[in-house]
Motif scaffolding. Structure first.
Motif, PDB file in Angstrom:
ATOM      1  N   GLY A   1       0.618  -1.441  -0.162  1.00  0.00           N
ATOM      2  CA  GLY A   1       0.056   0.171  -0.157  1.00  0.00           C
ATOM      3  C   GLY A   1       0.956   1.123   0.039  1.00  0.00           C
ATOM      4  O   GLY A   1       0.699   1.943  -0.469  1.00  0.00           O
ATOM      5  N   ALA A   2       1.876   1.100   1.050  1.00  0.00           N
ATOM      6  CA  ALA A   2       2.583   2.640   0.900  1.00  0.00           C
ATOM      7  C   ALA A   2       3.219   2.079  -0.419  1.00  0.00           C
ATOM      8  O   ALA A   2       3.359   3.846  -0.915  1.00  0.00           O
ATOM      9  CB  ALA A   2       4.195   2.109   2.286  1.00  0.00           C
ATOM     10  N   ILE A   3       4.367   1.754  -1.369  1.00  0.00           N
ATOM     11  CA  ILE A   3       4.468   1.611  -1.824  1.00  0.00           C
ATOM     12  C   ILE A   3       3.725   2.603  -3.163  1.00  0.00           C
ATOM     13  O   ILE A   3       3.892   2.688  -4.148  1.00  0.00           O
ATOM     14  CB  ILE A   3       4.956  -0.007  -2.549  1.00  0.00           C
ATOM     15  CG1 ILE A   3       5.716  -0.169  -1.509  1.00  0.00           C
ATOM     16  CG2 ILE A   3       6.134   0.221  -4.086  1.00  0.00           C
ATOM     17  CD1 ILE A   3       6.967  -1.759  -2.148  1.00  0.00           C
ATOM     18  N   TRP A   4       1.910   1.420  -3.571  1.00  0.00           N
ATOM     19  CA  TRP A   4       1.386   2.339  -4.342  1.00  0.00           C
ATOM     20  C   TRP A   4       0.899   4.127  -3.726  1.00  0.00           C
ATOM     21  O   TRP A   4       1.102   4.789  -5.232  1.00  0.00           O
ATOM     22  CB  TRP A   4      -0.328   1.536  -4.066  1.00  0.00           C
ATOM     23  CG  TRP A   4      -0.983   2.038  -5.537  1.00  0.00           C
ATOM     24  CD1 TRP A   4      -2.337   2.757  -5.084  1.00  0.00           C
ATOM     25  CD2 TRP A   4      -0.665   1.258  -6.875  1.00  0.00           C
ATOM     26  NE1 TRP A   4      -2.707   2.290  -6.499  1.00  0.00           N
ATOM     27  CE2 TRP A   4      -2.173   1.947  -7.447  1.00  0.00           C
ATOM     28  CE3 TRP A   4      -0.223   0.490  -7.645  1.00  0.00           C
ATOM     29  CZ2 TRP A   4      -2.229   1.158  -8.530  1.00  0.00           C
ATOM     30  CZ3 TRP A   4      -0.332   0.023  -8.235  1.00  0.00           C
ATOM     31  CH2 TRP A   4      -1.452   0.391  -9.520  1.00  0.00           C
ATOM     32  N   ASN A   5       0.723   3.957  -2.880  1.00  0.00           N
ATOM     33  CA  ASN A   5       0.819   5.538  -2.505  1.00  0.00           C
ATOM     34  C   ASN A   5       2.034   6.443  -3.480  1.00  0.00           C
ATOM     35  O   ASN A   5       1.494   7.590  -3.597  1.00  0.00           O
ATOM     36  CB  ASN A   5       0.364   5.880  -1.051  1.00  0.00           C
ATOM     37  CG  ASN A   5      -0.538   4.964  -0.761  1.00  0.00           C
ATOM     38  OD1 ASN A   5      -1.958   5.010  -1.532  1.00  0.00           O
ATOM     39  ND2 ASN A   5      -1.201   4.409   0.609  1.00  0.00           N
ATOM     40  N   LYS A   6       2.996   5.517  -2.939  1.00  0.00           N
ATOM     41  CA  LYS A   6       4.306   6.736  -2.864  1.00  0.00           C
ATOM     42  C   LYS A   6       4.715   6.955  -4.757  1.00  0.00           C
ATOM     43  O   LYS A   6       5.052   7.824  -5.227  1.00  0.00           O
ATOM     44  CB  LYS A   6       5.128   6.385  -2.695  1.00  0.00           C
ATOM     45  CG  LYS A   6       5.033   5.931  -1.210  1.00  0.00           C
ATOM     46  CD  LYS A   6       6.044   7.642  -0.934  1.00  0.00           C
ATOM     47  CE  LYS A   6       6.529   7.146   0.625  1.00  0.00           C
ATOM     48  NZ  LYS A   6       7.321   9.098   1.428  1.00  0.00           N
ATOM     49  N   ALA A   7       4.212   5.770  -5.324  1.00  0.00           N
ATOM     50  CA  ALA A   7       3.980   5.895  -6.280  1.00  0.00           C
ATOM     51  C   ALA A   7       2.791   6.585  -7.471  1.00  0.00           C
ATOM     52  O   ALA A   7       3.331   7.457  -8.423  1.00  0.00           O
ATOM     53  CB  ALA A   7       4.512   4.580  -7.165  1.00  0.00           C
ATOM     54  N   LEU A   8       2.021   6.842  -6.496  1.00  0.00           N
ATOM     55  CA  LEU A   8       0.726   7.567  -7.199  1.00  0.00           C
ATOM     56  C   LEU A   8       1.018   9.419  -7.082  1.00  0.00           C
ATOM     57  O   LEU A   8       1.128   9.508  -8.079  1.00  0.00           O
ATOM     58  CB  LEU A   8      -0.223   7.081  -6.365  1.00  0.00           C
ATOM     59  CG  LEU A   8      -1.701   6.106  -7.265  1.00  0.00           C
ATOM     60  CD1 LEU A   8      -1.967   5.765  -6.159  1.00  0.00           C
ATOM     61  CD2 LEU A   8      -1.901   6.328  -8.289  1.00  0.00           C
ATOM     62  N   GLU A   9       1.541   9.491  -6.067  1.00  0.00           N
ATOM     63  CA  GLU A   9       2.046  10.831  -5.367  1.00  0.00           C
ATOM     64  C   GLU A   9       3.196  11.036  -6.196  1.00  0.00           C
ATOM     65  O   GLU A   9       2.903  12.511  -7.058  1.00  0.00           O
ATOM     66  CB  GLU A   9       2.288  10.462  -4.383  1.00  0.00           C
ATOM     67  CG  GLU A   9       1.617  10.309  -3.019  1.00  0.00           C
ATOM     68  CD  GLU A   9       2.121  10.597  -1.437  1.00  0.00           C
ATOM     69  OE1 GLU A   9       2.946  10.819  -1.147  1.00  0.00           O
ATOM     70  OE2 GLU A   9       0.968  10.168  -0.882  1.00  0.00           O
ATOM     71  N   GLY A  10       4.119  10.296  -6.613  1.00  0.00           N
ATOM     72  CA  GLY A  10       5.488  11.175  -7.613  1.00  0.00           C
ATOM     73  C   GLY A  10       4.983  10.533  -8.677  1.00  0.00           C
ATOM     74  O   GLY A  10       6.398  10.406  -9.893  1.00  0.00           O
TER      75      GLY A  10
END
Length: 626
Positions: A230-239
């Protein structure tokens, strides 16, 4: 504020980079690496010195057509999972986003095309060199030119494959890359020379097992270090790393949806549909149904590995989203990023770093050994026999093939020292691949799908396609060297590197912000007013298109030019035989094609080359159906 920021850039960031742990190989890592190389060498010794000893060209190149589906499928996957897959793709995802993942659904479509369009023709003909098809369909000149393109393509590709894992090992151990390369390549040349296709297939199976184990282990550890999926997915979306459905039709963009869709389709089809190393393995199983299954399993495996590589790239971004290792100076080149990540997150597990670096080397050795084996077969069939004539002695033929493997391996090893001076690996591989893969795919497509294509049309069309692609690639590389063509990376940050620092740093969204503010500060301090960047010269449109388009353009130019020349010049070619055309167009054939009998030629039992004079042919013709 600007002076404080300037101090951050020049002082704090380099110090932040120095504080990040640098881990080197332990004795566990060295041991695992040496065991992998030793096992690979042992397999080569076993197949080369025991049993039949690979004493005929048929056995050396085709495994005597007794290979099984599983090892062949694994070998196909392993030969395409190189350092480019494990090192270049994750680094590219980290910097430019996950657009490359679109290759995964494309693999399904292209595999269906291979199974129904190209593979039936090759399997029915049962040829050692795929370029023998072009001689039967057109003439010997087309075959020789296609073999030249294939050989040139491998000489451009293999040094890159060798360089990437050597760079990774050098980064992990501190050993000089100039010492690593000859030693490891020497082991690969040794077992490929001795053991032939059987050694290649079984070492690929061993090496792919190691590579896969290391890949999944590192993926799991990376997910934990980044805080979960989940954290990886959110970071990827934000970035902005998951913006893969960008339907902008602009061909000068780097990797939009349409660019990746078209570019990887043609590139993949040329690599897996007509490439000698793949077709050679498709034909090494006993039946056509088994051959189709190898394509299916090959595709599934490659989809899984590609998805893992893309996800590892996103995982690295989640790990370093707030402390970019390029900005801090911890990593100098794109292809050092994944080894740095492995050493960072897996250093507490003894031997894991060595296992993964060994896995990267396994992937490279698999690709290298497969390509050495098939390029030896191509050079033997299409160049050596043209000079020496038929060779009746099987042992002599096998010795010549082994000598070719050694010569090609040594030359590719030497070319590594040229590759290390070039730029990013993934764009380099796709760009250089377009020079040869595009025209080659165009030649085979003209032969298999266009009955009206003529020998002169295909030859001249492929030459035009190659020259056209060369013109674009050379000029694009020139302008890149001049700094006029630059790939703009997605946003990066170093704010997290400075959390524990006493020097205050204003919030920033990207390293580009740092650079732009630094330029303003410099101008104001020297009384030059606001900094204004002069307008840069724009190269010609074709030199600015995405590198993904090089192969499709070369293929399209080859097909269009080939057809135009064929219709313009006419042809004295005999009617095309039905078996030389894809089954998907058989319903379109005229009665002239329906009545054509399959051309007689010799079987694989005599090393797949002519072993008799023209008079012998008339007395004892042997067809492929015998």
């Amino acid at each position: 504020m600007t002076s404080t920021l300037m101090k951050s850039v020049t002082t704090v960031l380099p110090q932040a980079g120095e504080t990040i742990s640098q881990v080197s190989f332990s004795w566990y890592d060295y041991s695992l690496f040496c065991v992998m190389l030793s096992l690979s060498a042992f397999i080569g010794i076993y197949f080369g010195c025991f049993g039949t000893k690979q004493s005929s060209a048929n056995e050396y190149l085709m495994g005597d057509k007794k290979m099984k589906i599983f090892p062949i499928s694994v070998s196909l996957i392993a030969s395409h999972v190189s350092g480019v897959t494990l090192l270049a793709i994750p680094a590219d995802i980290y910097r430019f986003g996950a657009g490359f993942w679109l290759m995964v659904p494309i693999l399904v479509i292209m595999s269906a095309v291979i199974i129904y369009v190209y593979l039936p023709v090759f399997y029915k003909l049962q040829i050692t060199s795929t370029y023998e098809y072009l001689e039967r369909r057109f003439d010997s000149t087309n075959r020789v030119f296609a073999s030249f393109l294939f050989t040139l393509g491998l000489f451009l590709y293999l040094p890159i494959i060798i360089y990437l894992p050597a760079l990774a090992l050098s980064a992990a151990t501190g050993l000089n890359i100039h010492y690593i390369t000859p030693v490891v390549c020497g082991v690969c040349i040794f077992y490929t020379t001795l053991g032939g296709l059987k050694a290649v297939v079984w070492t690929d199976t061993l090496q792919f097992t190691i590579t896969t184990g290391a890949l999944f282990t590192v993926t799991v550890i990376g997910i934990r270090s980044a805080g979960g999926v989940g954290a990886i997915w959110n970071k990827a979306l934000e970035g902005d790393r998951l913006d893969i459905f960008d339907f902008d039709p602009d061909p000068t963009r780097r990797d939009t949806f349409w660019i990746v869709l078209v570019g990887t389709s043609v590139f993949w089809l040329s690599m897996a549909g007509i490439h000698q190393s793949c077709v050679q393995k498709y034909l090494s199983v006993p039946t056509f149904n088994q051959s189709r299954l190898t394509v299916v399993f090959f595709t599934i495996g490659l989809m899984i590995v590609t998805s893992c590589s893309v996800f590892i790239g996103l995982t690295m971004y989640a790990r370093y989203a707030d402390c970019d290792p390029f900005t801090t100076g911890a990593v100098k080149k794109n292809d050092q990023l994944l080894p740095y990540f492995i050493m960072d997150v897996a250093s507490h597990i003894p031997g894991l770093s060595g296992l993964f670096i060994a896995g990267i080397f396994c992937a490279a050795l698999s690709t290298l050994s497969a390509c050495l084996n098939c390029v030896a077969g191509t050079m033997y069939e299409d160049f050596v026999l043209k000079v020496t004539g038929p060779i009746d002695d099987d042992k002599r033929a096998a010795y010549i093939l082994k000598l070719l493997v050694v010569i090609v391996g040594v030359l590719c090893t030497l070319l590594v020292f040229v590759v290390e001076r070039l730029g990013g690996i993934l764009p380099l591989v796709v760009s250089l691949g377009g020079l040869t893969s595009g025209p080659l795919l165009g030649m085979f497509t003209l032969g298999i799908l266009f009955p009206k294509a003529t020998s002169k049309g295909v030859l001249y069309g492929s030459i035009i396609g190659m020259l056209f692609a060369s013109w674009i690639v050379v000029m694009a590389q020139y302008y890149k060297a001049q700094g006029l063509l630059v790939d703009v990376a997605r946003p990066i940050s170093v704010q997290g590197c400075l959390v524990n620092r006493t020097t205050p740093v204003p919030p920033m969204t990207s390293f580009n912000t740092i650079i732009s503010m630094t330029n303003i500060t410099y101008s104001q301090e020297f009384g030059q007013g606001e900094f204004e960047e002069p307008e840069k010269f724009k190269p010609f449109f074709l030199f600015r298109i995405s590198f993904y388009y090089y192969a499709p353009l070369a293929c399209l130019v080859t097909i269009v030019a080939g057809l135009l020349i064929s219709y313009t010049l006419g042809s004295d070619d005999p009617p095309v035989q039905r078996d030389l055309l894809s089954p998907v167009i058989h319903f379109m054939l005229s009665d002239d094609h329906q009545d054509q009998k399959t051309k007689d030629y010799y079987s694989l039992d005599k090393a797949l080359h002519l072993v008799a004079t023209n008079s012998d042919k008339e007395k004892n013709p042997m067809s492929i159906n015998s």
